[in-house]
Design a protein around this motif. Structure first.
Motif, PDB file in Angstrom:
ATOM      1  N   UNK A   1       0.859  -1.185   0.000  1.00 39.26           N
ATOM      2  CA  UNK A   1       0.000   0.000   0.000  1.00 39.26           C
ATOM      3  C   UNK A   1       0.894   1.233   0.000  1.00 39.26           C
ATOM      4  N   UNK A   2       0.695   2.095  -0.978  1.00 42.48           N
ATOM      5  CA  UNK A   2       1.416   3.364  -1.049  1.00 42.48           C
ATOM      6  C   UNK A   2       0.480   4.495  -0.641  1.00 42.48           C
ATOM      7  N   UNK A   3       0.960   5.401   0.176  1.00 45.78           N
ATOM      8  CA  UNK A   3       0.174   6.561   0.595  1.00 45.78           C
ATOM      9  C   UNK A   3       0.867   7.822   0.095  1.00 45.78           C
ATOM     10  N   UNK A   4       0.159   8.590  -0.720  1.00 45.67           N
ATOM     11  CA  UNK A   4       0.664   9.840  -1.308  1.00 45.67           C
ATOM     12  C   UNK A   4       1.915   9.627  -2.147  1.00 45.67           C
ATOM     13  N   UNK A   5       2.031   8.458  -2.724  1.00 48.33           N
ATOM     14  CA  UNK A   5       3.062   8.121  -3.702  1.00 48.33           C
ATOM     15  C   UNK A   5       2.582   6.870  -4.407  1.00 48.33           C
ATOM     16  N   UNK A   6       3.308   6.450  -5.440  1.00 50.40           N
ATOM     17  CA  UNK A   6       2.945   5.201  -6.120  1.00 50.40           C
ATOM     18  C   UNK A   6       4.175   4.650  -6.832  1.00 50.40           C
ATOM     19  N   UNK A   7       4.307   3.332  -6.805  1.00 55.12           N
ATOM     20  CA  UNK A   7       5.378   2.579  -7.465  1.00 55.12           C
ATOM     21  C   UNK A   7       6.729   2.745  -6.770  1.00 55.12           C
ATOM     22  N   UNK A   8       6.780   3.206  -5.547  1.00 52.25           N
ATOM     23  CA  UNK A   8       8.050   3.231  -4.808  1.00 52.25           C
ATOM     24  C   UNK A   8       8.488   1.794  -4.539  1.00 52.25           C
TER      25      UNK A   8
END
Length: 498
Positions: free
Chosen positions: A441-448
């Motif tokens: 689950x990413x919060x306030x980002x994506x694909x990290x």
């Protein structure tokens, strides 16, 4: 940019040598941006797989590998990472031409890829068991973690080097040997990686590559009785068949499979940031990623603004030559994939979805297999375009009214690979992350992503863990050893003791 200096024909890489296919047959690999033939690769079949597994077994039992200290294994992994860095430009260009990913994106991946090998290099001599307290002080009980043996790695076409590394680095770190079957659409970089492993000092046979088609080489590898483990990334349907084959032989699997990941944008979100997160989550890599955030749930209060921003950026995305630094979206990896994406968009229209932007195939000005960045609205969770993985630059955006509704819709899927949350509320971020049925689950980002952070798919998105220290358990077996340190005579088991 000039082509890398590579052979026009790639053979199998088995036992540290280039090996002709048993049948003598080869197949063409095509540049998806231009439809031109890039190279010919060996068409592997069961005899080639047999030879590769035998070479890997010989290497596993060879004292040069079997008796190598864990620290020395780490040194080899570090050297392989260094060689990847030294050859990054070549590898980036090879992969970009092979599957159509942007060259500048591949350069970014190659800049971080050595870190995976360096991470596992440091982990190699941290693999150990523990001492277990026994009820009898004269008995010593301890555990060890041992390598499994020969690992079969079956890898996809969308990120060949990265996804091969997710399997190869920890497998070698734990002391296994590996047979890789890359996708028939992207054979070259896997073969080059095996060549670099030999140059790094890994013994011949530690890393082997058999190229070919899934029904021929891939199935033969998945079914081979000499494997101790299968690690696969690809479709859920293929993963299910591999799992059944492995279960019949009682060997382990690590399966990273499909996804239909939601991105939830709440009413307190930073909408410009969320819009860019949506664009990055589904249009990067032309949507050809298992973690694509292809279902967007936007609170009704921000729905219109988010939709406007995503559509505006989607319309301005520059589609074209992946080798051009200005290009933002390259081609789909092969013709059948482009046709699959086009078919899903047509199906969406038939189901009642409305295309706000995109929705058409194009040749990108080069004659290749391109598809426009596409935004679908007027969708619901009964539609196949919302429920099934498209694996292309297509996003469905729908509104919601309450947090409970958003969670219900987000979890209303057979998949559970990843999810995104956009909110400025700290409590909401933790609350929603806890209830999402997704392994990442990413919060306030994506694909990290990081080699240090484990990832796992829930539900139909897979089995097992990749990355981090947790994955070492996937590539080792646990042994419990009991030693009687006492010197007293062993008691007769049939004599009653008071």
């Amino acid at each position: 940019m000039s082509d890398p200096t590579v052979p026009t024909t790639w053979r199998h890489f088995i036992g540290g040598s280039w090996v002709e296919p048993a049948t003598g047959e080869y197949f063409d690999s095509t540049d998806p941006a231009t439809r031109r033939t890039l190279y010919r690769a060996a068409r592997g079949t069961a005899p080639d797989v047999e030879r590769a597994v035998a070479a890997a077994r010989d290497a596993f039992e060879d004292p040069r590998w079997r008796d190598l200290s864990q620290t020395r294994r780490g040194h080899l992994l570090r050297r392989l990472g260094e060689l990847i860095a030294e050859n990054a430009d070549e590898l980036a260009l090879m992969e970009s031409r092979d599957n159509g990913k942007l060259l500048r994106e591949m350069r970014g991946q190659l800049a971080t890829l050595p870190e995976y090998y360096h991470y596992y290099a440091g982990l190699a001599d941290k693999i150990h068991g523990e001492t277990i307290p026994a009820s009898d002080r004269r008995v010593l009980n301890y555990t060890t973690r041992e390598p499994l043996g020969v690992v079969g790695a079956i890898t996809p076409w969308n990120s060949p080097l990265t996804l091969t590394t997710s399997k190869l680095a920890p497998a070698l770190c734990a002391g296994n040997t590996v047979v890789i079957k890359p996708s028939e659409y992207t054979s070259a970089t896997g073969l080059r990686l095996a060549e670099l492993a030999l140059e790094a000092g890994f013994p011949p046979g530690a890393v082997n590559v058999v190229t070919g088609f899934g029904a021929e080489a891939g199935q033969a590898l998945a079914d081979h009785p000499g494997l101790a483990k299968i690690s696969f990334t690809g479709s859920t349907a293929t993963g299910s068949r591999i799992a059944a084959s492995a279960a019949s032989r009682f060997i382990g699997t690590t399966l990273e499979l499909g996804g239909k990941s939601p991105q939830i944008v709440f009413d307190d979100a930073n909408v410009p940031n969320a819009a860019m997160g949506v664009v990055a989550g589904v249009f990067a890599a032309a949507g050809q990623t298992c973690i694509a955030g292809s279902r967007v749930l936007a609170h009704r209060a921000v729905y219109d603004e988010l939709l406007e921003r995503v559509c505006e950026r989607a319309k301005s995305i520059r589609v074209g030559d992946p080798l051009d630094e200005a290009t933002e979206l390259g081609p789909l990896a092969f013709e059948a994939q482009r046709d699959k994406v086009a078919g899903y968009v047509d199906l969406g229209r038939a189901e009642g979805a409305r295309v706000l932007t995109g929705g058409a195939a194009t040749d990108g000005g080069l004659g290749g297999w391109f598809y426009e960045p596409t935004v679908l609205v007027d969708v619901d969770h009964g539609m196949r375009v919302v429920r099934e993985e498209i694996f292309g630059p297509v996003v469905a955006i729908m509104p919601f009214d309450t947090e409970e509704e958003a969670l219900r819709l987000a979890n209303d899927t057979e998949y559970g690979l990843a999810a995104g949350v956009w909110t400025t509320g700290l409590a909401r971020a933790h609350r929603v992350a806890a209830r999402l049925d997704a392994g990442t689950v990413w919060v306030n980002t994506y694909r990290a992503m990081s080699p240090m952070s484990p990832r796992q798919g829930f539900k139909n998105s897979g089995v097992g863990v990749e990355h981090g220290t947790e994955t070492i358990k996937e590539f080792t077996r646990l042994k419990s050893v009991w030693i009687n340190t006492g010197e007293e005579p062993v008691a007769d088991p049939f004599t009653m003791r008071s």
